[in-house]
Design an enzyme around this catalytic site. Structure first.
Site, mmCIF file in Angstrom:
data_model
loop_
_atom_site.group_PDB
_atom_site.id
_atom_site.type_symbol
_atom_site.label_atom_id
_atom_site.label_comp_id
_atom_site.label_asym_id
_atom_site.label_seq_id
_atom_site.Cartn_x
_atom_site.Cartn_y
_atom_site.Cartn_z
ATOM 1 N N LYS A 54 0.819 -1.067 0.024
ATOM 2 C CA LYS A 54 -0.086 -0.079 -0.074
ATOM 3 C C LYS A 54 0.870 1.395 -0.111
ATOM 4 C CE LYS A 54 -4.049 -2.454 2.197
ATOM 5 N NZ LYS A 54 -4.240 -3.048 3.264
ATOM 6 N N GLN A 113 -5.464 -1.719 9.336
ATOM 7 C CA GLN A 113 -5.242 -3.285 8.799
ATOM 8 C C GLN A 113 -5.977 -4.261 9.692
ATOM 9 O OE1 GLN A 113 -3.907 -3.575 5.529
ATOM 10 N NE2 GLN A 113 -4.468 -5.829 5.532
ATOM 11 N N ASP A 130 -11.736 2.244 3.408
ATOM 12 C CA ASP A 130 -11.938 0.954 3.273
ATOM 13 C C ASP A 130 -13.402 0.509 2.942
ATOM 14 O OD1 ASP A 130 -9.935 -0.984 3.653
ATOM 15 O OD2 ASP A 130 -9.758 -0.650 5.675
#
Ligand code: GUN
Length: 286
Positions: free
Chosen positions: A53, A97, A120
């Site tokens: 990322k 995460q 997200d």
């Protein structure tokens, strides 16, 4: 005849190039998108995802900041960090995460993230918006599946789409997105009776089950498009939820693992971060 192999790596690179152009334009008017990634603990797979990322942000010109917290971090400590990031106007996107260590309630963390920074698309506000068709951020992996179908000119409207797997981050949102694209959608799962009879009807088959090579050739209608969301680490290396070698002889198009849906997830995350930056700037924040 063998299927078209859908190249997620190339498509992801194309999207990153488009985003890099857009970010360059935004920078000219003083907007630099910024993503903060929070990683708790030392899960090796998560560490690789987070590194990828960061690399992708660099490539596109998005500022990225990483917070690495020890596995012993308490829920309160993580909530405090999320609140700090929520209140920091320089931050456009927050990604925590998953999975998190067991002392931390994932839902409590997802709920704490400002929905306007939830790149997200996991916050219930954004999940609800997806349901009614007003989503600003939708979850990245399902968006990546839809983007691949579109960029490979696979007709979604009017097709019969069968999704196998009902997770919150893949199965449920991708089913909703396919519905918005006017497919007739069926959502199958571990309790579905005669699964193969259902999957064999699919023009578009999405596999998000988490079991290596679970979808076999006899479960696929000749000419179907098959999107494999699985990433399974086996003794023989990485493989998807689809028996790729056999299914590619039946399908008309298929995503491989790796180089299929995986790289698209990151591209969609970057796109959500750019969207967040534009939205925040329009509201007077930079
Ligand atoms: N873990 C595996 N995939 C994802 C993802 O897309 N977002 C987050 N936050 N964690 C993940």
């Amino acid at each position: 005849m063998s299927a078209t192999i859908i190249d997620g790596k190339k498509t992801s690179s194309d999207i990153k190039r488009e985003l890099a152009d857009e970010v360059a334009q935004l920078k000219k008017v003083g907007i630099t998108p910024k993503l903060v990634v929070v990683l708790v603990g030392e899960d090796p797979a998560s560490e690789i995802y987070v590194k990828n990322k960061e690399k992708a942000c660099d490539l596109v010109g998005i500022d990225s900041v990483k917070h690495l917290l020890p596995a012993s971090t308490s829920q309160k400590e993580l909530l405090d960090l999320v609140n700090k990031l929520n209140n920091d106007d320089s931050v456009n996107g927050i990604l925590v995460q998953l999975p998190l260590p067991k002392q931390i309630d994932e839902n409590a963390i997802i709920l704490a993230i400002d929905p306007e920074k939830d790149v997200d698309g996991f916050h219930p506000i954004n999940v609800g918006a997806l349901m009614i068709g007003t989503a600003t951020f939708s979850s990245c992996t399902p968006s990546g599946c839809i983007e691949l179908l579109k960029r490979y000119n696979i007709k979604i409207e009017g097709s019969k789409a069968v999704v196998v797997g009902r997770s919150n981050i893949v199965g449920k949102p991708v089913a909703m997105m396919l519905l918005h694209e006017n497919a007739t959608v069926e959502l199958c799962h571990s309790r579905t009776r005669d699964l193969a009879a259902e999957t064999r009807q699919a023009d578009i088959l999405i596999a998000g089950i988490g079991k290596p090579k679970f979808i076999t050739a006899d479960m696929v209608k000749p000419g179907a498009a098959v999107i494999d969301v699985g990433i399974n680490r086996t003794e023989d290396g990485l493989c998807g939820d689809v028996d790729f070698e056999a299914v590619k002889e039946v399908a008309s198009a298929i995503t491989p693992v790796p180089r299929g849906v995986g790289p698209m997830t990151i591209a969609m995350l970057l796109r959500n971060t750019v969207t967040a930056a534009k939205m925040h700037a329009a509201k007077g924040r930079k």
